[in-house]
Design a protein around this motif. Structure first.
Motif, short mmCIF file in Angstrom:
data_model
loop_
_atom_site.label_atom_id
_atom_site.label_comp_id
_atom_site.label_asym_id
_atom_site.label_seq_id
_atom_site.Cartn_x
_atom_site.Cartn_y
_atom_site.Cartn_z
N GLY A 36 59.74 99.96 50.37
CA GLY A 36 60.89 100.85 50.57
C GLY A 36 61.17 101.18 52.03
N VAL A 37 60.30 100.74 52.94
CA VAL A 37 60.48 101.11 54.35
C VAL A 37 61.82 100.61 54.88
N ALA A 38 62.17 99.35 54.61
CA ALA A 38 63.40 98.77 55.17
C ALA A 38 64.63 99.56 54.74
N GLY A 39 64.69 99.93 53.46
CA GLY A 39 65.83 100.68 52.99
C GLY A 39 65.93 102.06 53.61
N LEU A 40 64.79 102.70 53.82
CA LEU A 40 64.80 104.01 54.47
C LEU A 40 65.26 103.89 55.92
N LEU A 41 64.79 102.85 56.61
CA LEU A 41 65.19 102.67 58.01
C LEU A 41 66.66 102.32 58.14
N LYS A 42 67.19 101.61 57.15
CA LYS A 42 68.63 101.30 57.18
C LYS A 42 69.46 102.58 57.10
N ALA A 43 69.01 103.52 56.25
CA ALA A 43 69.73 104.79 56.10
C ALA A 43 69.40 105.78 57.21
N LEU A 44 68.20 105.66 57.76
CA LEU A 44 67.72 106.62 58.76
C LEU A 44 67.19 105.87 59.98
N PRO A 45 68.06 105.17 60.71
CA PRO A 45 67.59 104.34 61.82
C PRO A 45 66.87 105.17 62.88
N GLY A 46 65.77 104.60 63.34
CA GLY A 46 65.05 105.24 64.45
C GLY A 46 63.92 106.16 64.05
N ILE A 47 63.78 106.50 62.75
CA ILE A 47 62.68 107.38 62.40
C ILE A 47 61.36 106.62 62.54
N PRO A 48 60.30 107.29 62.98
CA PRO A 48 59.04 106.59 63.20
C PRO A 48 58.33 106.24 61.90
N VAL A 49 57.67 105.10 61.92
CA VAL A 49 56.82 104.65 60.81
C VAL A 49 55.39 104.57 61.36
N TYR A 50 54.49 105.34 60.76
CA TYR A 50 53.11 105.41 61.26
C TYR A 50 52.19 104.54 60.41
N LEU A 51 51.28 103.81 61.09
CA LEU A 51 50.34 102.93 60.42
C LEU A 51 49.13 102.74 61.34
N HIS A 52 47.95 102.58 60.72
CA HIS A 52 46.74 102.38 61.51
C HIS A 52 46.78 101.03 62.22
N PRO A 53 46.26 100.94 63.45
CA PRO A 53 46.31 99.68 64.20
C PRO A 53 45.66 98.50 63.50
N ALA A 54 44.60 98.74 62.71
CA ALA A 54 43.93 97.63 62.05
C ALA A 54 44.81 96.96 61.00
N ASP A 55 45.73 97.71 60.41
CA ASP A 55 46.69 97.11 59.48
C ASP A 55 47.92 96.59 60.21
N ILE A 56 48.29 97.23 61.32
CA ILE A 56 49.38 96.69 62.14
C ILE A 56 49.05 95.25 62.54
N ALA A 57 47.79 95.00 62.88
CA ALA A 57 47.37 93.67 63.33
C ALA A 57 47.49 92.62 62.24
#
Length: 201
Positions: free
Chosen positions: A64-85
């Motif tokens: 659901g992240v993409a749909g939320l960002l489409k409606a709310l552009p620019g809001i931060p999405v937080y995630l741990h670096p080990a999963d970002i990688a």
């Protein structure tokens, strides 16, 4: 502080709206799917979504992240670096944005609410639990009577047991808000969850 629970997506992932009733702001924890439904719930509750907090990066918690960002552009999405990688695979699909890293001990503000990050690897390398008041969002680390699977890429039985031992030692009791299935309390899990009991030995 108010918490709204929504079961979203084909396997019923628990998505949460963490709402500050004083500032009428909110964070979405684990928007697994159905962005439109999450947005509609926030509107009904009269809160403005200001951030997305991910307990880990498996697709059933992030679709659901993409749909939320489409409606709310620019809001931060937080995630741990080990999963970002690990983003970019079938199990850890891309988010469509560069997430902001948060790690053990960090605090994220949701209005006037302090959300503390606990790094709890095992289900994924970057799995976290989030503490807000007497609420503990456990993602797929701790379930009612169970724990997250460790057989997917990046999973580790030893690490998740260490994470469960850490949760068992938290002082006091918390409302446990897991990524799937029913809600619980930390004290109930200490008393009846086989995996947590084994981890605490």
């Amino acid at each position: 502080m108010k918490i709204r629970v929504l079961q979203v997506g084909p396997i019923g992932t628990n998505c949460y709206l963490l709402e500050d009733e004083d500032t009428h702001t909110a964070a979405v924890v684990d928007p697994g799917d159905e962005a439109d439904r999450i947005l509609a719930q926030a509107k009904e509750d009269g809160v403005e979504i200001q951030s997305i907090l991910l307990t880990h990066a498996h697709y059933d918690h992030t679709t659901g992240v993409a749909g939320l960002l489409k409606a709310l552009p620019g809001i931060p999405v937080y995630l741990h670096p080990a999963d970002i990688a690990r983003l970019g695979s079938q199990v850890f699909p891309p988010l469509g944005t560069d997430p902001k890293p948060y790690d053990d001990g960090d605090l994220v503000k949701v209005g006037g609410i302090d959300v503390q990050v606990l790094h709890t690897p095992g289900h994924t390398p970057g799995g976290v639990c989030l503490m807000a008041g007497d609420a503990l969002f456990t993602g797929d680390t701790l379930f009612q009577g169970s724990m997250g699977r460790t057989d997917l890429p990046g999973g580790s039985y030893g690490e998740i047991m260490a994470s469960l031992a850490r949760l068992a030692k938290l002082p006091g009791d918390f409302h446990v808000l897991p990524g799937h299935m029913d809600l619980s309390t930390l004290e109930a899990e200490r008393k009846s969850n086989y995996y947590m009991q084994q981890a605490a030995l």
